[in-house]
Design an enzyme around this catalytic site. Sequence first.
Site, short mmCIF file in Angstrom:
data_model
loop_
_atom_site.label_atom_id
_atom_site.label_comp_id
_atom_site.label_asym_id
_atom_site.label_seq_id
_atom_site.Cartn_x
_atom_site.Cartn_y
_atom_site.Cartn_z
N LYS A 221 0.82 -1.21 0.00
CA LYS A 221 0.00 0.00 0.00
C LYS A 221 0.85 1.26 0.00
CE LYS A 221 -4.40 -1.80 1.41
NZ LYS A 221 -5.54 -1.76 2.34
N ARG A 255 -3.48 -9.96 4.91
CA ARG A 255 -3.63 -10.11 3.46
C ARG A 255 -2.29 -9.82 2.81
NH1 ARG A 255 -6.41 -6.86 0.29
NH2 ARG A 255 -7.54 -8.26 -1.09
#
Length: 276
Positions: A221, A255
């Site tokens: 991210k 994740r």
Amino acid sequence: MSTLLCGRFELDLSAPRVMAIINLTDDSFSGDGLRGDIAAVLRRAEKAIEEGADMLDLGAESTRPGSEPASEALETERVVAAVKTLQPLGIPLSVDTMKPAVMRAALAAGADMINDIAGLSAPGAIEAVAGNACGLCVMHMQGEPRTMQHAPRYDDVVVEVAEALAARVQALTAAGVARGRIVLDPGFGFGKNMAHNYSMLKHLGRFAVDGLPVLAGLSRKSMLGAVTGATVENRLIASVAAAVLAVERGARIVRAHDVAATVEALKIWQACANAV
């Protein structure tokens, strides 16, 4: 809670679990979208399992900042095909969707979990899952993907996100959903700026509402690139470090795009945690 009720499975959460990301999209922020190519989906799923993934997360709609919604028909088609193809692999299958119709179709096809970035807040979403035995990942998002990163604001991000998650848990349990089916995700990067994200990571344990397990999605991210300067395809080290930090702070599921490296790092963390 030490187990998560998840469709065909009871997932043991006494050790941290790795959820492998399988993007079925055309428009993935990480550049790994499979565009609904079922042969490629199967190859990637088999590789993730070989590398140690405990579950697979299938998404057919991009939710990167600024993304446009996928059509319900295309999302349903891709999700159902992937679930039917991967179900024989004998691993929990999560479907990442906000749409109740897609949820119903995925569950009818054999999905084991619904992972909803909107926290099952859409009209009909709770009804779509309440009568099933599937696991539910309830995520917090401020706004919606097209606009969520346009100056997100909080007085206290940790308190406000925890309260919002608690409200969604209350709505689910009021509809008859067993608490043992629920895992909570504070939603890193979903309507949060860099300071918000790192405050949430530092205080991650506070999102375990009434002892429910926490899932952390940090892989590749922009919050990682903002600190390291690494482009999205070069965020492996930062992603693994973030996963370990999340587990250290209480996450039971992470994740990951890079399954092998994440699994290996968490084995070292587990060995240290188990040491006398």
